[in-house]
Design a protein around this motif. Structure first.
Motif, short mmCIF file in Angstrom:
data_model
loop_
_atom_site.label_atom_id
_atom_site.label_comp_id
_atom_site.label_asym_id
_atom_site.label_seq_id
_atom_site.Cartn_x
_atom_site.Cartn_y
_atom_site.Cartn_z
N SER A 82 0.90 -1.32 0.06
CA SER A 82 0.10 0.09 0.06
C SER A 82 0.77 1.21 0.05
CB SER A 82 -0.96 -0.14 0.95
OG SER A 82 -1.79 1.03 1.09
N THR A 83 1.82 1.18 0.63
CA THR A 83 2.66 2.29 0.76
C THR A 83 3.39 2.57 -0.58
OG1 THR A 83 3.27 2.01 3.22
CG2 THR A 83 4.99 3.41 1.96
N LEU A 84 3.81 1.55 -1.25
CA LEU A 84 4.69 1.59 -2.46
C LEU A 84 3.43 2.21 -3.57
CD1 LEU A 84 6.91 0.99 -4.44
CD2 LEU A 84 5.78 -1.24 -4.72
N LEU A 85 2.26 1.67 -3.58
CA LEU A 85 1.36 1.87 -4.60
C LEU A 85 1.11 3.53 -4.23
CD1 LEU A 85 -0.97 -0.78 -4.69
CD2 LEU A 85 0.97 -0.43 -6.12
N LYS A 102 -12.84 -8.32 -12.56
CA LYS A 102 -12.39 -9.48 -11.78
C LYS A 102 -10.84 -8.93 -11.18
CE LYS A 102 -15.07 -13.03 -13.42
NZ LYS A 102 -15.40 -14.50 -13.69
N SER A 103 -10.19 -8.11 -11.69
CA SER A 103 -8.81 -7.65 -11.26
C SER A 103 -8.56 -7.11 -10.09
CB SER A 103 -8.11 -7.14 -12.31
OG SER A 103 -6.92 -6.58 -12.02
N GLY A 104 -8.19 -7.76 -9.09
CA GLY A 104 -7.64 -7.01 -7.92
C GLY A 104 -6.48 -6.04 -7.74
N ALA A 108 -6.62 -2.40 -7.01
CA ALA A 108 -5.71 -1.55 -6.05
C ALA A 108 -4.92 -0.59 -6.60
CB ALA A 108 -4.55 -2.72 -5.50
N TYR A 109 -4.60 -0.62 -7.81
CA TYR A 109 -4.28 0.66 -8.38
C TYR A 109 -5.16 1.78 -8.30
CZ TYR A 109 -0.69 -2.20 -10.74
OH TYR A 109 0.28 -3.17 -11.12
N GLN A 110 -6.74 1.55 -8.72
CA GLN A 110 -7.44 2.85 -8.75
C GLN A 110 -7.67 3.02 -7.27
OE1 GLN A 110 -10.54 0.10 -9.98
NE2 GLN A 110 -10.70 1.40 -11.86
N ALA A 111 -7.75 2.27 -6.07
CA ALA A 111 -7.76 2.75 -4.66
C ALA A 111 -6.72 3.68 -4.40
CB ALA A 111 -7.93 1.57 -3.60
N HIS A 112 -5.45 3.46 -4.78
CA HIS A 112 -4.34 4.13 -4.48
C HIS A 112 -4.25 5.36 -5.41
CE1 HIS A 112 -3.79 0.60 -2.12
NE2 HIS A 112 -2.95 1.44 -1.21
N GLY A 113 -5.10 5.71 -6.19
CA GLY A 113 -4.95 6.85 -7.10
C GLY A 113 -3.83 6.81 -8.16
N HIS A 163 -9.83 6.58 -9.88
CA HIS A 163 -10.11 6.53 -8.55
C HIS A 163 -11.57 6.83 -7.99
CE1 HIS A 163 -10.07 8.16 -4.18
NE2 HIS A 163 -9.29 6.81 -4.20
N ASP A 164 -12.39 7.80 -8.71
CA ASP A 164 -13.85 8.00 -8.47
C ASP A 164 -14.48 6.74 -8.94
OD1 ASP A 164 -13.17 10.60 -7.72
OD2 ASP A 164 -13.76 11.56 -9.42
N TYR A 165 -14.28 6.19 -10.04
CA TYR A 165 -15.05 5.20 -10.40
C TYR A 165 -14.79 3.93 -9.26
CZ TYR A 165 -16.37 0.92 -12.76
OH TYR A 165 -16.95 -0.39 -13.09
N TYR A 166 -13.87 3.73 -8.90
CA TYR A 166 -13.27 2.76 -7.86
C TYR A 166 -14.19 3.44 -6.47
CZ TYR A 166 -11.32 0.26 -3.81
OH TYR A 166 -11.05 -0.21 -2.78
#
Length: 169
Positions: A82-85, A102-104, A108-113, A163-166
């Motif tokens: 999470s820190t790296l992302l 289905k891609s986590g 994860a990329y979206q959640a971290h902006g 990110h907004d989509y996420y």
């Protein structure tokens, strides 16, 4: 699957690094079959470092992509990842374009902006939806300036929309 950071730094505050995260077989396939695409992404986003993350290692993971050094860091726990992302501007994944939901890793990329870049591992078999919360290299090429770079404001816009989509979904 990685969690969600409480605060997202803007892309201008982050390191010019691209994260490649996922299963070893897909990562190797990216480097072997899509090295040119990865190098184009690095040039367009002015990437200095590529961070290869995930279990497994291989001699097929290069040490350089264009001008960017590739660092294999192996497996990371949730907090480390999470820190790296949160410190990186973009993430690439080799995936199947018809089942990206289905891609986590994309989530994860979206959640971290980050700017989530999908590199299709096979041709699309269904019609592309009216909106997808990731970009492909052709999308990046469309917004590149004459000098072959993408302005940080345009990168931030891509990140914000994804990110907004996420958050909505």
């Amino acid at each position: 699957n990685i969690g969600e950071p409480l605060q997202l730094p803007s892309l201008s505050e982050r390191t010019r690094q691209l994260v490649i995260f996922g299963q070893i077989a897909n990562r190797i396939r990216l480097y072997k079959e899509h090295k040119g695409t990865l190098e184009t992404i690095c040039r367009l986003l002015n990437i200095h470092t590529v961070i290869d993350v995930g279990s497994g290692s291989s001699t097929q993971i290069p040490s350089w992509l264009d001008r960017a050094v590739v660092r294999s860091v192996g497996w990371m726990d949730d907090q480390q990842l999470s820190t790296l992302l949160s410190e990186s501007i973009a993430g690439a994944i080799g995936y199947w374009p018809d089942v990206w939901e289905k891609s986590g890793v994309i989530a994860a990329y979206q959640a971290h902006g980050m700017i989530p870049v999908l590199i299709p591992l096979e041709p699309r078999r269904t019609q592309i939806p009216s909106f997808v919360p990731y970009v492909v290299v052709e999308d990046l090429l469309k917004v590149a300036t004459k000098d072959g770079s993408i302005p940080i404001e345009q990168m931030q816009s891509i990140s914000d929309v994804s990110h907004d989509y996420y958050l909505r979904n």
